[in-house]
Enzyme design. Structure first.
Site, PDB file in Angstrom:
ATOM      1  N   SER A 184       7.886   4.217   6.070  1.00 32.01           N
ATOM      2  CA  SER A 184       6.980   4.704   6.563  1.00 32.01           C
ATOM      3  C   SER A 184       6.207   4.365   7.783  1.00 32.01           C
ATOM      4  O   SER A 184       6.105   3.101   8.358  1.00 32.01           O
ATOM      5  CB  SER A 184       5.713   4.589   5.546  1.00 32.01           C
ATOM      6  OG  SER A 184       4.569   5.554   6.174  1.00 32.01           O
ATOM      7  N   TRP A 198      -1.408  16.780  11.053  1.00 31.42           N
ATOM      8  CA  TRP A 198      -2.447  15.626  10.905  1.00 31.42           C
ATOM      9  C   TRP A 198      -1.760  14.304  11.648  1.00 31.42           C
ATOM     10  O   TRP A 198      -2.648  13.300  11.468  1.00 31.42           O
ATOM     11  CB  TRP A 198      -3.046  15.478   9.713  1.00 31.42           C
ATOM     12  CG  TRP A 198      -2.122  15.056   8.562  1.00 31.42           C
ATOM     13  CD1 TRP A 198      -1.511  14.088   8.010  1.00 31.42           C
ATOM     14  CD2 TRP A 198      -1.284  16.165   7.739  1.00 31.42           C
ATOM     15  NE1 TRP A 198      -0.544  14.084   7.124  1.00 31.42           N
ATOM     16  CE2 TRP A 198      -0.358  15.415   6.920  1.00 31.42           C
ATOM     17  CE3 TRP A 198      -1.508  17.434   7.678  1.00 31.42           C
ATOM     18  CZ2 TRP A 198       0.460  16.151   5.850  1.00 31.42           C
ATOM     19  CZ3 TRP A 198      -0.622  18.110   6.472  1.00 31.42           C
ATOM     20  CH2 TRP A 198       0.350  17.432   5.912  1.00 31.42           C
ATOM     21  N   HIS A 199      -0.516  13.997  11.297  1.00 33.91           N
ATOM     22  CA  HIS A 199       0.222  12.658  11.678  1.00 33.91           C
ATOM     23  C   HIS A 199       0.217  12.575  13.095  1.00 33.91           C
ATOM     24  O   HIS A 199       1.154  13.287  13.777  1.00 33.91           O
ATOM     25  CB  HIS A 199       1.315  12.572  10.528  1.00 33.91           C
ATOM     26  CG  HIS A 199       1.982  11.322  10.985  1.00 33.91           C
ATOM     27  ND1 HIS A 199       2.083  10.222   9.739  1.00 33.91           N
ATOM     28  CD2 HIS A 199       2.762  10.723  11.873  1.00 33.91           C
ATOM     29  CE1 HIS A 199       2.520   9.326  10.202  1.00 33.91           C
ATOM     30  NE2 HIS A 199       3.278   9.278  11.379  1.00 33.91           N
ATOM     31  N   GLU A 247       0.759  -1.243  -0.063  1.00 27.05           N
ATOM     32  CA  GLU A 247      -0.123  -0.082  -0.049  1.00 27.05           C
ATOM     33  C   GLU A 247       0.845   1.085   0.007  1.00 27.05           C
ATOM     34  O   GLU A 247       0.584   2.076  -0.660  1.00 27.05           O
ATOM     35  CB  GLU A 247      -0.845  -0.038   1.240  1.00 27.05           C
ATOM     36  CG  GLU A 247      -2.200  -0.635   1.038  1.00 27.05           C
ATOM     37  CD  GLU A 247      -2.913  -0.939   2.383  1.00 27.05           C
ATOM     38  OE1 GLU A 247      -4.122  -0.491   2.590  1.00 27.05           O
ATOM     39  OE2 GLU A 247      -2.412  -1.434   3.365  1.00 27.05           O
ATOM     40  N   GLN A 248       1.839   1.120   0.696  1.00 26.63           N
ATOM     41  CA  GLN A 248       2.774   2.260   0.667  1.00 26.63           C
ATOM     42  C   GLN A 248       3.367   2.680  -0.652  1.00 26.63           C
ATOM     43  O   GLN A 248       3.660   3.851  -0.853  1.00 26.63           O
ATOM     44  CB  GLN A 248       3.990   2.226   2.004  1.00 26.63           C
ATOM     45  CG  GLN A 248       4.802   3.352   2.093  1.00 26.63           C
ATOM     46  CD  GLN A 248       3.940   4.601   2.606  1.00 26.63           C
ATOM     47  OE1 GLN A 248       3.026   4.349   3.285  1.00 26.63           O
ATOM     48  NE2 GLN A 248       4.663   5.937   2.458  1.00 26.63           N
ATOM     49  N   ASP A 269      -3.143   9.257  10.520  1.00 27.65           N
ATOM     50  CA  ASP A 269      -3.411  10.604   9.959  1.00 27.65           C
ATOM     51  C   ASP A 269      -5.087  10.971  10.283  1.00 27.65           C
ATOM     52  O   ASP A 269      -5.921   9.972  10.154  1.00 27.65           O
ATOM     53  CB  ASP A 269      -3.367  10.698   8.682  1.00 27.65           C
ATOM     54  CG  ASP A 269      -1.901  10.301   8.092  1.00 27.65           C
ATOM     55  OD1 ASP A 269      -0.865  10.554   8.970  1.00 27.65           O
ATOM     56  OD2 ASP A 269      -1.638   9.991   7.058  1.00 27.65           O
ATOM     57  N   ALA A 313       6.511   9.160   2.516  1.00 28.88           N
ATOM     58  CA  ALA A 313       7.443   8.452   3.063  1.00 28.88           C
ATOM     59  C   ALA A 313       8.035   7.325   1.892  1.00 28.88           C
ATOM     60  O   ALA A 313       6.952   6.691   1.436  1.00 28.88           O
ATOM     61  CB  ALA A 313       7.495   7.835   4.226  1.00 28.88           C
ATOM     62  N   GLU A 351       3.489  18.103   9.407  1.00 31.27           N
ATOM     63  CA  GLU A 351       2.539  17.337   9.212  1.00 31.27           C
ATOM     64  C   GLU A 351       1.580  17.579  10.281  1.00 31.27           C
ATOM     65  O   GLU A 351       1.625  16.601  11.126  1.00 31.27           O
ATOM     66  CB  GLU A 351       2.728  15.890   8.927  1.00 31.27           C
ATOM     67  CG  GLU A 351       3.353  15.739   7.656  1.00 31.27           C
ATOM     68  CD  GLU A 351       3.341  14.320   7.023  1.00 31.27           C
ATOM     69  OE1 GLU A 351       2.872  13.233   7.809  1.00 31.27           O
ATOM     70  OE2 GLU A 351       4.026  13.790   6.064  1.00 31.27           O
ATOM     71  N   HIS A 399       3.438   4.539   9.062  1.00 28.01           N
ATOM     72  CA  HIS A 399       2.327   3.874   8.882  1.00 28.01           C
ATOM     73  C   HIS A 399       2.485   2.338   9.061  1.00 28.01           C
ATOM     74  O   HIS A 399       1.490   1.701   9.211  1.00 28.01           O
ATOM     75  CB  HIS A 399       1.762   4.403   7.557  1.00 28.01           C
ATOM     76  CG  HIS A 399       1.039   5.689   8.118  1.00 28.01           C
ATOM     77  ND1 HIS A 399      -0.183   5.995   8.619  1.00 28.01           N
ATOM     78  CD2 HIS A 399       1.533   6.873   7.613  1.00 28.01           C
ATOM     79  CE1 HIS A 399      -0.375   7.309   8.513  1.00 28.01           C
ATOM     80  NE2 HIS A 399       0.529   7.943   8.034  1.00 28.01           N
TER      81      HIS A 399
HETATM   82 ZN    ZN Z   1       0.787  10.085   8.220  1.00 30.06          ZN
END
Ligand code: ZN
Length: 248
Positions: free
Chosen positions: A101, A162-163, A74-75, A110, A96, A160, A103
């Site tokens: 990442s 939101w992260h 997915e990344q 996020d 990233a 960021e 994530h």
């Molecule tokens: Zn993020």
């Protein structure tokens, strides 16, 4: 007091692992995931405190989960699609590299302010209202704003708002109090090696002690106390953070 032996690979696991451009995510894919909504998953140990905090603020009707756990694939897809749609300069700033990442750990989320037209890569999460209230209380639930303004040269990622990243308690509160991002926190913790004076944190009746244990070859031996009050995490590089808790 007993002992625990940690395999070398354990350095890549735990709530405090540092994943950035220099340090890829090397742990096993997080299996214990839960859905926050149809498309957004998070590691259970991060999802539970996040849900409690969001519930206290009015629920998912006011805050929206935008992106949580991502597989390597997915990344890769997000990175490639952003390259096509937004170009290289934007993508390198905000997305990233696959394998690098946060994530992929299942510990990063996020968030956006709920509403129409939420941007998937840069959701709106302003420094006011309900979003700021989330930010203010997040440390009590083990979350930090990971990519802050003014720390871009340390994190290697643009600001960021939101992260958020789950690091657990009391680490989030210590990072906030000392104005440290995760890279800086790991350097700071090396001042508290096992055998010396631990980093001490008091909150209510709780006293936490935190020490750094360098990786010792194939197996690293750490002290271990009563279950439930000891936690260990790798730093994803060269050692472990050992956190113990007791009531005063
Ligand atoms: Zn993020």
């Amino acid at each position: 007091m007993t002992e625990r032996r940690l395999e070398r690979s354990a350095v890549h696991r735990g709530d405090l692992i540092l994943v950035n451009a220099q340090l890829p995510f090397a742990g096993p894919e997080e299996q214990d995931r839960v859905c926050l909504d149809a498309n957004v998953m998070l590691a259970r140990r991060a999802a539970e405190p996040l849900r409690r905090l969001v519930r206290a603020l009015g629920g998912w009707s006011v805050l929206a989960p935008v992106s949580g756990w991502r597989s390597q694939r997915e990344q890769q897809e997000i990175y490639e699609s952003s390259l096509r749609q937004n170009g290289r300069a934007f993508t390198e700033q905000f997305v990233a590299l696959p394998g690098h990442s946060e994530h992929q750990t299942g510990l990063a989320i996020d968030l956006g302010q709920a509403g129409p037209d939420l941007d998937f890569i840069c959701p709106d999460f302003p420094y006011c209202g309900i979003c700021q209230e989330f930010r203010r209380r997040a440390v009590d639930y083990g979350f930090v704003e990971r990519y802050r303004a003014g720390k871009e040269s340390v994190t290697g990622i643009a600001h960021e708002p939101w992260h958020f990243r789950y690091v657990g308690r009391p680490h989030a509160a210590i990072m906030m109090q000392r104005d440290l991002v995760l890279e800086e926190y790991h350097s700071f913790l090396k001042n508290f090696p096992l055998g010396g004076t631990p980093l001490c944190w008091k909150e209510g009746k709780g006293v936490w002690e935190i020490v750094f244990v360098p990786l010792q070859g194939a197996q690293t031996c750490i002290p271990w106390g009563e279950n439930g009050s000891w936690a260990v995490s790798g730093n994803n590089e060269d050692g472990f953070i050992l956190t113990s808790w007791k009531e005063q």
